[in-house]
Scaffold this active site. Sequence first.
Site, short mmCIF file in Angstrom:
data_model
loop_
_atom_site.label_atom_id
_atom_site.label_comp_id
_atom_site.label_asym_id
_atom_site.label_seq_id
_atom_site.Cartn_x
_atom_site.Cartn_y
_atom_site.Cartn_z
N SER A 149 0.86 -1.18 0.00
CA SER A 149 0.00 0.00 0.00
C SER A 149 0.89 1.23 0.00
O SER A 149 2.03 1.18 0.49
CB SER A 149 -0.89 0.02 1.24
OG SER A 149 -1.52 1.28 1.41
N TYR A 162 -1.26 -0.69 10.53
CA TYR A 162 -1.38 -0.89 9.08
C TYR A 162 -0.15 -0.38 8.34
O TYR A 162 0.41 -1.09 7.49
CB TYR A 162 -2.64 -0.19 8.57
CG TYR A 162 -2.93 -0.44 7.12
CD1 TYR A 162 -3.32 -1.70 6.69
CD2 TYR A 162 -2.82 0.58 6.17
CE1 TYR A 162 -3.59 -1.94 5.34
CE2 TYR A 162 -3.09 0.34 4.84
CZ TYR A 162 -3.47 -0.92 4.42
OH TYR A 162 -3.74 -1.16 3.10
#
Length: 273
Positions: A149, A162
């Site tokens: 990501s 995350y």
Amino acid sequence: MSSSLPVPDALPPLVFITGASSGIGQALAARYARAGWRLALVARRADDMAAWAARQGLDATRCRVYPADVADTASIVAAGRACLADQGVPEVVIANAGISVGMDTAIAEDLVVMERTLAVNNLGMAATFHPFVAPMRERGRGRLVGIASVAAIRGLPGHGAYCASKAAVVAYCESLRGELRGTGVAVVTLLPGYVDTPLTRENRYPMPFLMTAEAFAERAMTAIAAGASYRVIPWQMGVVAKLLRGLPNAVFDRLLAGRPRKHRAGQDQTTPG
């Protein structure tokens, strides 16, 4: 059971995808199906996945579904081994399954959130690749694809688990790429920007260059076919990420001051990617 079960050349190529029940994973499955590939799909909700395959007109010769929880190392390794036995060695393995949820280090129960995030997003990826490394290396070709990501590039407030997990994905894939250099097995690291999926719909902040999962899948398939070692999708987010990476910490911190934090566990639903 042999992990290098040969597949007749007449069969279409095979792609193995985790987290295929929704979002990016399902869009990738649909795109590869349209291209004529055989599918090996992994999801916790195997019944839902099988129903989706049936709606696409994919029978057992085109698609197999393997129930597994990527947080459970034994189950995902077993799914990979079952794929090898049932369908042969894939051309492409996409470790897509992941979770995203906010955390606050000051709150004790959020340490469990971080533990699970790392278990799914990092250990789960290594366990996904594990059954296929030796057979692909023996065959002399293949693609191992890690979905990271743009959140890997700089840490965002409330996103500690995350961002850390996705930065680890980038570093892990880079290490694996070096280990497999010269074997014919490519390691592809993809960094999605903001993609319209169940993971992002509850976000409380602007999402520039938001794209559909289908648009991401189209560009991802091209990058995978090219064996790209590292690709940000869409490219505009790659430019933004590089600019943010280059900002001095003091400027970056001021820029993010007051930015809404991501929902913590219990404030929203965490969905496997």
